[in-house]
Design a protein around this motif. Sequence first.
Motif, PDB file in Angstrom:
ATOM      1  N   PRO A 220      10.985  -0.690   1.818  1.00 53.61           N
ATOM      2  CA  PRO A 220      10.393  -1.843   2.169  1.00 53.61           C
ATOM      3  C   PRO A 220      11.062  -2.865   2.880  1.00 53.61           C
ATOM      4  O   PRO A 220      12.257  -3.100   2.786  1.00 53.61           O
ATOM      5  CB  PRO A 220       9.725  -2.318   0.707  1.00 53.61           C
ATOM      6  CG  PRO A 220      10.947  -1.996  -0.244  1.00 53.61           C
ATOM      7  CD  PRO A 220      11.544  -0.562   0.410  1.00 53.61           C
TER       8      PRO A 220
ATOM      9  N   ASP B 243       4.359 -10.490  -0.701  1.00 49.50           N
ATOM     10  CA  ASP B 243       4.200  -9.542  -1.754  1.00 49.50           C
ATOM     11  C   ASP B 243       4.210  -7.953  -1.454  1.00 49.50           C
ATOM     12  O   ASP B 243       3.763  -7.551  -0.161  1.00 49.50           O
ATOM     13  CB  ASP B 243       2.569  -9.555  -2.224  1.00 49.50           C
ATOM     14  CG  ASP B 243       2.520 -10.918  -3.078  1.00 49.50           C
ATOM     15  OD1 ASP B 243       3.465 -11.629  -3.185  1.00 49.50           O
ATOM     16  OD2 ASP B 243       1.365 -11.519  -3.322  1.00 49.50           O
TER      17      ASP B 243
ATOM     18  N   HIS C 215       3.592  -4.211  -0.708  1.00 48.11           N
ATOM     19  CA  HIS C 215       2.298  -3.784  -0.080  1.00 48.11           C
ATOM     20  C   HIS C 215       2.350  -2.368  -1.123  1.00 48.11           C
ATOM     21  O   HIS C 215       3.094  -1.841  -1.522  1.00 48.11           O
ATOM     22  CB  HIS C 215       2.475  -3.053   1.288  1.00 48.11           C
ATOM     23  CG  HIS C 215       1.199  -2.655   1.992  1.00 48.11           C
ATOM     24  ND1 HIS C 215       0.542  -1.245   1.619  1.00 48.11           N
ATOM     25  CD2 HIS C 215       0.340  -3.193   2.683  1.00 48.11           C
ATOM     26  CE1 HIS C 215      -0.665  -1.384   2.275  1.00 48.11           C
ATOM     27  NE2 HIS C 215      -0.828  -2.326   2.954  1.00 48.11           N
TER      28      HIS C 215
ATOM     29  N   THR D  12       3.911   0.882  -0.594  1.00 49.89           N
ATOM     30  CA  THR D  12       5.389   1.166  -0.863  1.00 49.89           C
ATOM     31  C   THR D  12       5.378   1.971  -2.017  1.00 49.89           C
ATOM     32  O   THR D  12       5.902   2.890  -2.192  1.00 49.89           O
ATOM     33  CB  THR D  12       5.923  -0.330  -1.258  1.00 49.89           C
ATOM     34  OG1 THR D  12       5.920  -1.144  -0.049  1.00 49.89           O
ATOM     35  CG2 THR D  12       7.296  -0.233  -1.663  1.00 49.89           C
TER      36      THR D  12
ATOM     37  N   SER E  75      10.407 -12.006  -2.484  1.00 47.98           N
ATOM     38  CA  SER E  75       9.878 -10.973  -2.337  1.00 47.98           C
ATOM     39  C   SER E  75      10.594  -9.557  -2.556  1.00 47.98           C
ATOM     40  O   SER E  75      10.163  -8.631  -2.999  1.00 47.98           O
ATOM     41  CB  SER E  75       9.463 -10.638  -0.661  1.00 47.98           C
ATOM     42  OG  SER E  75       8.868  -9.538  -0.396  1.00 47.98           O
TER      43      SER E  75
ATOM     44  N   SER F 166      -4.661  -3.821   4.727  1.00 50.36           N
ATOM     45  CA  SER F 166      -3.866  -4.695   5.176  1.00 50.36           C
ATOM     46  C   SER F 166      -3.936  -5.675   4.068  1.00 50.36           C
ATOM     47  O   SER F 166      -5.069  -6.092   3.561  1.00 50.36           O
ATOM     48  CB  SER F 166      -4.062  -5.313   6.580  1.00 50.36           C
ATOM     49  OG  SER F 166      -5.101  -5.978   6.526  1.00 50.36           O
ATOM     50  N   LYS F 167      -2.636  -6.462   4.013  1.00 44.79           N
ATOM     51  CA  LYS F 167      -2.903  -7.784   2.960  1.00 44.79           C
ATOM     52  C   LYS F 167      -3.532  -8.820   3.443  1.00 44.79           C
ATOM     53  O   LYS F 167      -4.099  -9.519   2.559  1.00 44.79           O
ATOM     54  CB  LYS F 167      -1.347  -7.960   2.571  1.00 44.79           C
ATOM     55  CG  LYS F 167      -0.594  -6.991   1.772  1.00 44.79           C
ATOM     56  CD  LYS F 167       0.950  -7.637   1.407  1.00 44.79           C
ATOM     57  CE  LYS F 167       1.851  -7.461   2.527  1.00 44.79           C
ATOM     58  NZ  LYS F 167       3.140  -7.906   1.987  1.00 44.79           N
ATOM     59  N   ARG F 168      -4.082  -8.807   4.498  1.00 46.57           N
ATOM     60  CA  ARG F 168      -4.523  -9.731   5.306  1.00 46.57           C
ATOM     61  C   ARG F 168      -6.183  -9.840   4.950  1.00 46.57           C
ATOM     62  O   ARG F 168      -6.685 -10.881   4.697  1.00 46.57           O
ATOM     63  CB  ARG F 168      -4.266  -9.882   6.953  1.00 46.57           C
ATOM     64  CG  ARG F 168      -5.161 -11.130   7.595  1.00 46.57           C
ATOM     65  CD  ARG F 168      -4.548 -11.254   8.894  1.00 46.57           C
ATOM     66  NE  ARG F 168      -4.802 -10.383   9.760  1.00 46.57           N
ATOM     67  CZ  ARG F 168      -6.089  -9.816  10.300  1.00 46.57           C
ATOM     68  NH1 ARG F 168      -7.032 -10.742  10.108  1.00 46.57           N
ATOM     69  NH2 ARG F 168      -6.006  -8.768  10.951  1.00 46.57           N
TER      70      ARG F 168
ATOM     71  N   ALA G  51      -4.462  -4.740  -1.239  1.00 45.09           N
ATOM     72  CA  ALA G  51      -3.407  -4.131  -0.705  1.00 45.09           C
ATOM     73  C   ALA G  51      -2.034  -4.764  -1.158  1.00 45.09           C
ATOM     74  O   ALA G  51      -0.911  -4.030  -0.909  1.00 45.09           O
ATOM     75  CB  ALA G  51      -3.351  -4.471   0.896  1.00 45.09           C
ATOM     76  N   ARG G  52      -2.097  -6.032  -1.891  1.00 45.39           N
ATOM     77  CA  ARG G  52      -0.796  -6.305  -2.608  1.00 45.39           C
ATOM     78  C   ARG G  52      -0.789  -5.424  -3.974  1.00 45.39           C
ATOM     79  O   ARG G  52      -1.444  -5.518  -4.795  1.00 45.39           O
ATOM     80  CB  ARG G  52      -1.164  -7.821  -3.044  1.00 45.39           C
ATOM     81  CG  ARG G  52      -1.163  -8.830  -1.801  1.00 45.39           C
ATOM     82  CD  ARG G  52      -1.352 -10.254  -2.459  1.00 45.39           C
ATOM     83  NE  ARG G  52      -2.427 -10.300  -3.282  1.00 45.39           N
ATOM     84  CZ  ARG G  52      -2.145 -10.850  -4.457  1.00 45.39           C
ATOM     85  NH1 ARG G  52      -1.105 -10.767  -5.351  1.00 45.39           N
ATOM     86  NH2 ARG G  52      -3.328 -10.873  -5.334  1.00 45.39           N
TER      87      ARG G  52
END
Length: 511
Positions: free
Chosen positions: A20, A25, A27, A30, A64, A261-263, A268-269
């Motif tokens: 990673p 944060d 993903h 991972t 992170s 996606s985290k966005r 996704a986190r």
Amino acid sequence: MTETAAPATDSTAPRTRVAPSPTGDPHVGTAYMAMFDLAYARQHGGQFVLRIEDTDRNRLVEGSEQQVYDTLAWLGLVHDEGPDVGGPYAPYRQSERLDTYRPYADRLLEEGKAYHCWCSSERLKEMREKQQALKQPTGYDRLCYGKTEEDRRALPGFSENPVVRMLIPDDVELEFDDLIMGRTSAPRPDDQVILKADGFPTYHLAVVVDDHEMGITHVVRGQEWISSTPKHVLLYRWLDLEPPAFAHMPLLRDEKRAKISKRKNPWARLTWFREEGYLPEALLNFLALQGYPPIIESDGTEREVFDFAEFTERFDWSKMNKAGAVFNLDKLDWLNGQYLRELEVGDLAARILPFLQADGVLGDNPTLPELSRLKAVTELIQTRIAKLTEATALVRPFYVADDELEIADDARAGLKESAGEVLDAALAALEDIDGTLGRPDGSGVEWTATRIEEALRSSLVDGLGIKPRLAFGPVRTAISGQKVSPPLFESMEILGKDASMKRLRSLRATV
């Protein structure tokens, strides 16, 4: 230049890795990759490596990397080698390996398989915009190829600090063997940057060098990397290195079948699942089902609940799904509920406790009576929650002072005109029950769920002729403050007679 021969190894067992980038944060992908890596390594007595790919210095986020360690440990995905535990191929952070990559890039330059590129970022942007306007494939136009620095300086868009690009031949092999996808093809790549102007390698050079030098035998990653694999295979060949086996995993997709996606997707986190009260064993089971079929029993039925050890034992690359499943949180909730119900009550209470402390229901140092009560309440709610966070609302009434219990708006609105009469009858019926539960001499009538239910049914249902739902509704509201609560009679037993009667009188005074 540095010798690039394969590192010595004492075993033919597989070595897998997850790598990673500490750019926020972790993903959930991972963990998804890591569990398959670990399952395959453990199945064959191999090693699982954690490598931190931190060459993108502009996107690094403090803390992170530690989150990666913490969340993988929470899931039980324990690595054998990594930055935090060391290992025979240390260092395991790419930023600490910069001297490793330059000799490989120099070799490619010497052999004419790479070249310097002095194009400025403005020139590259303008080039891409023109290609897009003409609806042409985007890619580097090789303006710098075959030119000396002096030649290139005479042209527009020159940058003093060059990058190194690998030269992709016109006849590059675009097919490769994949453990999941079989014989797979990819689009033709352009001349990829492999060494940036700051001396840091890009992913493409670093991943090949690191996987080689760390003896990685199997590269497991998402299908979005298929387009890059021909570049990596070409680098292995040019550098006379033995390539690993590749396994491109089906992507995790949201309800619109887009890559998560985290966005766009808070879940996704990887840390989100811990915060929301999912059990690590349930999340691993769920992630396994995203890429792998359920267990088929001897009678042909499917079984979706299985632990990591069972998954590891039966794992086979050939059985992987080629298309990713939709990330269905309802399915995860169901799975989590299955695991919650299998926990020993004391274990479940211990897992609930941190959430109660975070919400202020219990303090940092709960007393033995408080912990004893929590275990009793946990037994009541074990089948009623799908996540640990759901326990707070159900447990809170057992730790609130009787005169501070708040009645929820929907519970108060649901009270019927008969609520006063019901509460009066309930108080009268319960008055004669002995409030000392479990008297040593065995005398008296104990304050037990059974005795409470008998008294209330006799008085409210039989005596007043009210249906049970209407009869017990006001009592439930008085005891828990909620319209929905743990089992009523057992709750009253845990609270005790004094608290139960105070709460009934308090509600009676307001209706």
